[in-house]
Every structure is written in C-alpha cells, then in structure tokens.
Design an enzyme around this catalytic site. Structure first.
Site, mmCIF file in Angstrom:
data_model
loop_
_atom_site.group_PDB
_atom_site.id
_atom_site.type_symbol
_atom_site.label_atom_id
_atom_site.label_comp_id
_atom_site.label_asym_id
_atom_site.label_seq_id
_atom_site.Cartn_x
_atom_site.Cartn_y
_atom_site.Cartn_z
ATOM 1 N N SER A 98 37.930 30.246 30.788
ATOM 2 C CA SER A 98 39.158 29.462 30.966
ATOM 3 C C SER A 98 40.207 30.269 31.725
ATOM 4 O O SER A 98 41.403 30.069 31.566
ATOM 5 C CB SER A 98 39.705 29.033 29.600
ATOM 6 O OG SER A 98 39.964 30.189 28.822
ATOM 7 N N GLU A 100 52.543 49.213 37.420
ATOM 8 C CA GLU A 100 53.465 48.347 36.680
ATOM 9 C C GLU A 100 53.685 48.867 35.261
ATOM 10 O O GLU A 100 54.807 48.912 34.771
ATOM 11 C CB GLU A 100 52.911 46.913 36.663
ATOM 12 C CG GLU A 100 52.983 46.293 38.056
ATOM 13 C CD GLU A 100 52.223 44.981 38.229
ATOM 14 O OE1 GLU A 100 52.515 44.274 39.199
ATOM 15 O OE2 GLU A 100 51.330 44.662 37.421
#
Ligand SMILES: Cc1cc2nc3c(=O)[nH]c(=O)nc-3n(C[C@H](O)[C@H](O)[C@H](O)COP(=O)(O)OP(=O)(O)OC[C@H]3O[C@@H](n4cnc5c(N)ncnc54)[C@H](O)[C@@H]3O)c2cc1C
Length: 461
Positions: free
Chosen positions: A19, A181
C-alpha cells in the site's frame, strides 16, 4: 482459507501487494476500470516515507504521514483492502498467500502487481539493527524519537562526564537524503527546541555526526549540491565524516575504519542507520519459481513492460524492481503504477470487445528531479539540469511534499505542524513512551524466548 467477504465474480481479478506509492496508486488508477481489485498489505496505512524523519524528530505525528488505506479507498467500490503479510506468490497456480495472526489466506489473481518496496540493508550485519534502527516504518521513526529524546533525558540524570558525552553524541550512518535530513533535524532539535529546557545539561552541546563510506554527501545529487549541503550542515554544527566505513555497531557506539586503514571508535548511545536498502524477499520467491533474476539489492530485473519473464500478467514496480535509469524514489513507483494499470485497462477492455490486445510499449520514466532538506529554510534541489539550494529550494520542497501527501485533512494537519516548527522553534510531537523506546528489544527477547521454548519442546519429544 479464503477471505471473508470474497465474492465469486467473473470480472478480471487484480491483486496488488503493498500500500505504498506503487500499490496505492495502482489501486486508485483502477477506480473506473471493470475489474475487482484486492490490495493486500502488511500495514493498515499508506506510508509517506519521505517525511518519516519529521516523525522521528517530533515535528509531525505519525497519523499525518500514514492515513489508513481503507479510508483512502472507501469510495472505490471495486477495491477491497486486506491486511496480511504476503509470504508466497504461486506463479503456476496464480495465487498469493498472505498471513494474518497465524492464518494463511490464498487469493487468486488474473493480474498481479507486486509493489512490496524495500527494507533497510545492513550489508549482511543484521545484528546492527538492534543498536542502530533504520528509517523505513512508523515503528522505526517512533523508536528513534524515543531513543533521541531518551538520550537527552538520561544525560540530564548523569553526573559522569564520559557517559554524558556518549549520551549526547548522535551518529547518523549514511549521507543520502534521509541521513542529511535526520542529522540536520537532530541538530536543530538540540539547538532550538530543547535549548534551555534542561538544568544539568546544555542540549546545544549535543554532538551530531553524519558519517558515510562514500567520499561525498548526497552522491546521487552531484558534487555541487553535495558540497552545498555539507557546508550548510557543518555551519549548523553537524560533523561530517566521509570515507568512513562502519565495521561494527554495539550498544555503546560504533567502530569505524577510515580510508587510510585507521580503525577508531565513536562512543554514542544513539545511532541511526540510513545506509543501504534491500528489496522485498518476495523477489527471491519469484526467482525460485521462474526465470526471474534479482540484483545484489534483491530487486527484480523486469521486462521493458515491467512484467516478469514468462509471466506477462505479473508486474513488479517501485523499489522492488530494477529498471535501468529509474531511481528508488516515489516517482519511480507512481509512474510504474500508472504504466501497468494502463496496460491492464487496455487489455481488459480489448478482451471484453473480443479484440486481441495491442503489443505493449516499453515503460518510459520521466525524471522530475530530486530534493533534500538540510535544515529549516534550507534545501537542495535538482530539476533536469537545474541545480539550486537555499530558501527557494526549501519552499519548493515544502510545496511538493504537500501536493503528494494523501488526503486534504492530512495536508492541513501537516501544514499546521510545520507552522509550529518553522515559524517558531517548538515541535508538537515530542511525546515518547516506554513502548516506543523498548519495543524492538522486547520483541526480540520474546522471539528468543519462544525459540528456546520450541527447542526445549523439540528436545523433549
Ligand atoms: C526515510 C525515507 C525517505 C525517503 N525520501 C524520499 C524523497 O524525499 N523523495 C522520493 O521520491 N523518495 C523518497 N524515498 C523513497 C520512496 O519512499 C520509495 O521509493 C517509495 O516509497 C517506493 O514505493 P513502493 O510502492 O515501491 O514501496 P513502499 O512505499 O515502500 O511500499 C511498500 C508496501 O509494501 C508493503 N509490504 C512489504 N512487504 C510486504 C509483504 N510481504 N506483504 C504485504 N505487504 C508488504 C509495505 O507495508 C508497504 O505498504 C524515501 C524513502 C525512505 C525510506
């Protein structure tokens, strides 16, 4: 066992595994197609992985990047969402076996789209995972949040300067976009959000190290942007160590081998692993039954139409597929999903009209560029030949991520969380629980216990 709710139908059956970007987009693209769609995934949510680091560092909540797949597809009547861990694809029998709480379910398919993505790779040192979690799932991100904030809490209680220093040293392994990040955000968390909130320690003394075996930061984005990102990180206080290969990881730190052969130790309680990916083991399952080949990262070498050799109705897309020139990025999965669902649509329609489907055109990837944030108001971006950094790149990064987040409410909630952090210095999601911080160790202990019980039972019988 067949799925409850399954109905006999003579419609074309499309089964989708996963998904993520590939799986969810495949299901959505088939909304107006006369097919039955079954999407099987091991989580109940669609995960927007690019913002996992913001969950780990307390900027946004997990719900903002992981909306329930079932609700996203609620209005799509031809789609059914099924929770389960796919353990086997039977290519000859055209069924998919998935497991849920000890039960095996078989789902038949006419077309199969496999978009099971990739996991973290520790390059054969899987035991590193216990001490240096990766960043692939919500569990990973919440565990890391627990470890990062937990390290500051423990440091506050320690009167031993050596132990304090170890607790306030954070090592991020891997200087790709996620590592950059993550390192930037741990530094900002310490310097801005946590500043002034402890009495024994000064959080701004936290030592963040970004380390990579490669000679550059952000290698896929080129030298200029890599140097730009590195300079910005160093200005913030992050120590960047390149040409540094991790040879061991344990509870108290990591062992590193430099390019000149020197072996050294970094004492650090909190380690983050963002180096290397390994595609879903389902690729190996396919290879065992067919002429499918997999590369060193476990990715399936697909045909030009993203199907697998000898099985034109089985497609592999996204991070699980190896296609020359297509990076392991969201766009690869989204465009792959668009391409294979178009094939299914065309061929189902042709057969419905008694026509022979047209030959398939090969998949063409359109490179939309890449981006990475380094700090608040600073990012680097590459779009075609254009390379730029700074505030404009950061705004572009912000806008693009908002566009690709799924759901209107999710976008609004994320925007509000960003406002809290980016317009001020607070973060709205700094809650940590014992379960988050210790879950991995506890689950491993339970698994060890279960294994020893099984051994004892075997020996006794
Ligand atoms: C931390 C991080 C940051 C990233 N940042 C960026 C970025 O800034 N920009 C960008 O373009 N890309 C980024 N990426 C890469 C991007 O997220 C992936 O390329 C993209 O998610 C691939 O999509 P996918 O559908 O192939 O796999 P995924 O999105 O990983 O989805 C895989 C799905 O399969 C399910 N699954 C796996 N195995 C099974 C099984 N056996 N049974 C059932 N279900 C299974 C999973 O639960 C999941 O739903 C980042 C990735 C990470 C990890």
């Amino acid at each position: 066992m067949s799925h409850p709710g399954a109905t006999a139908s003579d419609r074309h059956r499309v089964v989708i595994i996963g998904s993520g970007f590939g799986g969810l987009n495949s299901a959505k693209n088939l909304k107006r197609t006369d097919v039955d769609v079954k999407l099987i995934a091991r989580t109940t949510h669609h995960l927007f992985q690019p913002l996992l680091y913001q969950v780990a560092t307390g900027i946004i909540s997990e719900g903002e990047i992981a909306p329930p797949t079932r609700l996203i597809l609620r209005k799509q009547e031809n789609a059914q969402v099924l929770l389960g861990d796919v353990t086997h694809v039977d290519l000859a029998g055209k069924t998919v076996t998935s497991k849920l709480l000890g039960h095996d379910y078989k789902t038949p398919y006419d077309s199969l789209i496999i978009a099971a993505g990739a996991g973290q790779s520790y390059f054969g040192n899987d035991h590193f995972a216990e001490f240096a979690p990766g960043m692939k799932t919500i569990d990973d991100a919440l565990e890391l949040r627990g470890r990062i904030l937990g390290a500051f809490e423990q440091a506050e209680r320690s009167s031993d300067p050596v132990r304090r220093s170890k607790l306030l040293t954070f090592v991020v392994v891997g200087a790709g976009p996620t590592g950059v990040e993550m390192a930037g955000q741990i530094q900002e968390l310490a310097d801005q959000t946590l500043k002034g909130s402890f009495r024994q320690i000064d959080p701004t003394e936290a030592h963040v190290i970004l380390l990579d075996a490669a000679p550059a930061v952000l290698p896929p984005m080129g030298k200029k942007l890599g140097l730009k990102a590195q300079a910005r990180l160093e200005k913030m206080g992050v120590e960047v160590q390149l040409n540094a290969m991790v040879t061991d990881v344990d509870r108290n730190g990591i062992t590193v081998k430099d390019q000149d052969g020197t072996v050294r130790r970094i004492e650090a309680a909190c380690k983050v692993w963002s180096a290397g990916v390994s595609a879903s083991p389902l690729g190996r399952d396919l290879a065992e039954q067919s002429d499918v080949e997999i590369d060193r990262a476990g990715r399936v070498k697909v045909n030009p139409d993203l199907s697998i050799p000898g099985h034109p109705d089985v497609f592999v897309i996204g991070d699980m597929a190896y296609v020359e020139g297509v990076p392991g990025m969201a766009q690869g999965a989204i465009q792959g999903a668009r391409y294979v669902t178009k094939i299914i649509q065309n061929e189902v329609a042709a057969r419905a009209h008694g026509n022979v489907p047209k030959p398939r055109e090969p998949f063409k990837y359109f490179d939309k560029g890449s981006m990475a944030t380094v700090s608040k108001y600073n990012a680097v971006a590459q779009v075609g030949k254009l390379e730029f950094g700074g505030f404009i790149a950061w705004l572009a990064w912000l806008g693009l991520h908002l566009i690709y987040l799924v759901g209107f409410k999710t976008k609004i909630a994320t925007l509000m969380s960003w406002a809290v952090t980016f317009l001020g210095r607070d973060r709205g999601q700094l809650t940590i629980t014992e379960q988050q911080a210790y879950a991995r160790t506890r689950i491993e202990q339970l698994e060890d216990l279960a294994a020893s019980v099984r051994e004892t039972e075997k020996a006794a019988s």
